[in-house]
Structure formats: C-alpha cells, structure tokens
Design an enzyme around this catalytic site. Sequence first.
Site, short mmCIF file in Angstrom:
data_model
loop_
_atom_site.label_atom_id
_atom_site.label_comp_id
_atom_site.label_asym_id
_atom_site.label_seq_id
_atom_site.Cartn_x
_atom_site.Cartn_y
_atom_site.Cartn_z
N GLU A 41 0.82 -1.20 0.00
CA GLU A 41 0.00 0.00 0.00
C GLU A 41 0.86 1.26 0.00
O GLU A 41 0.56 2.24 -0.68
CB GLU A 41 -0.93 0.00 1.22
CG GLU A 41 -2.08 -0.97 1.13
CD GLU A 41 -3.03 -0.63 0.00
OE1 GLU A 41 -3.34 0.56 -0.19
OE2 GLU A 41 -3.46 -1.56 -0.70
N CYS A 196 -11.41 2.09 -15.38
CA CYS A 196 -11.81 3.49 -15.12
C CYS A 196 -10.56 4.36 -15.00
O CYS A 196 -10.32 5.01 -13.98
CB CYS A 196 -12.66 3.56 -13.85
SG CYS A 196 -13.53 5.13 -13.64
N CYS A 203 -15.38 2.19 -20.73
CA CYS A 203 -16.72 2.14 -20.15
C CYS A 203 -17.52 0.95 -20.68
O CYS A 203 -18.39 0.41 -19.98
CB CYS A 203 -17.47 3.44 -20.43
SG CYS A 203 -16.67 4.90 -19.69
N CYS A 206 -17.04 -1.91 -18.36
CA CYS A 206 -17.17 -1.63 -16.92
C CYS A 206 -18.46 -2.19 -16.36
O CYS A 206 -19.55 -1.93 -16.90
CB CYS A 206 -17.11 -0.12 -16.69
SG CYS A 206 -17.28 0.33 -14.94
N CYS A 212 -23.50 4.69 -13.78
CA CYS A 212 -22.47 5.73 -13.68
C CYS A 212 -22.96 7.04 -14.30
O CYS A 212 -23.28 7.09 -15.49
CB CYS A 212 -21.20 5.25 -14.39
SG CYS A 212 -19.88 6.48 -14.40
#
Length: 353
Positions: A41, A196, A203, A206, A212
Amino acid sequence: MSAALATRLLRWFDQHGRKDLPWQRTLNDGRRDAYRVWLSEVMLQQTQVATVVGYFERFVRALPTLRALAAADEDTVLALWSGLGYYRRARFLHRAAQLCVERHGGELPRDFAALSALPGIGRSTAGAILAQAHGLRFPILDGNVKRVLTRYHGIHGHPGESAVEKQLWQHAETHTPKTRVADYTQAIMDLGATLCTRSRPRCGDCPLATGCIAHRDDLTAQLPSRKPTRSIPTRATVMLILRDHDRRVLLERRGPQGVWSGLWSLPEAGDPGSAWRLAQQHAQIDDAQALAPFTHVFSHYRLDIEPLLFDRATARGGIADNPHLRWCSAGELGALGLPAPVRSLLLQINDST
C-alpha cells in the site's frame, strides 16, 4: 444502490480481477500477511502496480518481516527504496516498523486508531491493511477509488478539496460490503487501475457503467475535476563528481529537510565558480569536465542539473572524520540510498569514462 454496486463489482472481480500479485499471497491460515499488505500500500502511493512489483519483491527478499525492517539501518532501507521516489514514505515505513516493535509486540496493530497513528499510515492505508489482511469492514479511498466514485456519482470539484473528499468518504463507507471486504477493496482499486482510467476509460467493459453518472452524461473526460494548474518554478544546481585515482566518488549525505533528505548524493553548488571552490575544499584537483546537463522534475519544481566531473582528484584530510561525507566505489553504490537521477548519472559515468 450500494449493495448493487458491490455485487456487480465482485462479480466482475471474480472473472477479471488481479489475484496473483505478490502481496496477495496468503499465510498458512489463509490470511494475507499484514506486513506485505502494508508495504504494498505504501509503495503503491504515487506509483503504478507494474513498477511496484519488482521493488516489492526485492524489498521482501531483503527484509521479509516487520521485525527485519525495524532492525535494518536507514541506508539499507533507502537503498532498497531507491528509484521509487517520495523517500519520506520509506522513512515513515522504517519508523513505523520500529514503533510496532517498541509498542505492539512486533506486529501491526489491528485497532484502527492505533494503526492510523503510525507514521505514514493515513485513513485509507489503515483501512486497506485491516480490510485486506484481516477482512475487517473499513473503506478505502486511494486515487483509483476516488476516480471510480467521482465518476459513478458525478461529483464535481477536485477530489483533493476537503468538501469533495468528505463526500467521497461517505460514498466509500456506504458501498463497502459486510462480506468479502478484502476482495471488494481489491476490486474497486483494480477497476480504477484497469478500466476506469484517467484517460480513455473502457466504459464498455465496466460493470458499473449502467449506474455511472459520468458515463450517462458523457462527463468521463471532465471527471474527476483536475487540480487547478499553476506554473512550477525552475531551480538550478551544479553537481560535483569528485572521482579519485581509485575511481571512488565523493558522496555527501543530505540534511533532514528538503527533497532527498537523508539520502546520499553528490555535493552541490549554485554555479560553476562555487563548484570549483567547493571541490578544492574536499580534494586537490587539476581540471574539470562539464557533462551534459539534464532536468529532473519534482511535483513542485523543476531542477536543472549541470554535472561537473573532477577526475583523478586527491582527497584532502578531514573527510574520514565527517560522517556526512564518504568516498564510495562503484560496487558500494548499491548498498546506499541514492536519488534515482544521481544513481543514473553515476552509472553513466562509470560506463563511459
């Protein structure tokens, strides 16, 4: 709506999500190693997965546990980090590991408040560690997640603004499911990283496209809103490459403030005349060779660098007694934390002269 988003996202993740990243490998009890999750992370802040993988694997080979990281000296940690940039992340990582040994029995705490109080671990990083390593329900909000939620909910305004970020945290909390939290957090990060994307989002592939707002209103090019642009200043420096008869180079540890703080680098001067005077303080020199100048771009300014090579220099006394100066052979460079452009410059010089 929130349950539907998580359901669609997890269904997509089961088919297309990334499940073989090195920090996703599980322990004997089926859980992920919190140390590896944390390290990944921190490395992934400001850095893409493709770049991080190699650094991550090299880091955990050298320092496989939190206790090993805590016991390492700073030069070792910075050398392993060298090239990833944003070196304050590495120093925070090192200090946080030491605090875990001092206060938490050598483990990352599972308490959110205690975890997020460690250096370099903010709200999103703490949430990611607890969700991915322990399956606890905590939302995350890294750059990829901000982009997904901004577009999905049609939120205008730069995501770094406090009011906008507050909205995004509320949506992140709402959408995080009660089960499969580790998979969900990986899924929403993967969606932002692979579909994205900032430019040319896919898209059509997605799983969230039907709900969205940015896709519906043709706003994917406008959202997230960009940070207001401002011109960044340009600074200039002369880097001194003092190389002795044994081809060792004089390095100087930078101070605790400013860019590259705590790293070993080359002595610097404001102009060639000052560079000559500084070089004469450190060594007996005969001549100098001006090398090709180059520019290094930081987030807040550009640095024009003019390298000046003083070859076959003879060291003056006193350097051995200065802990912030050292003569270093080419073979020793790998064990030191060096700024990426300095390391690259020294490698080029060793290969060409």
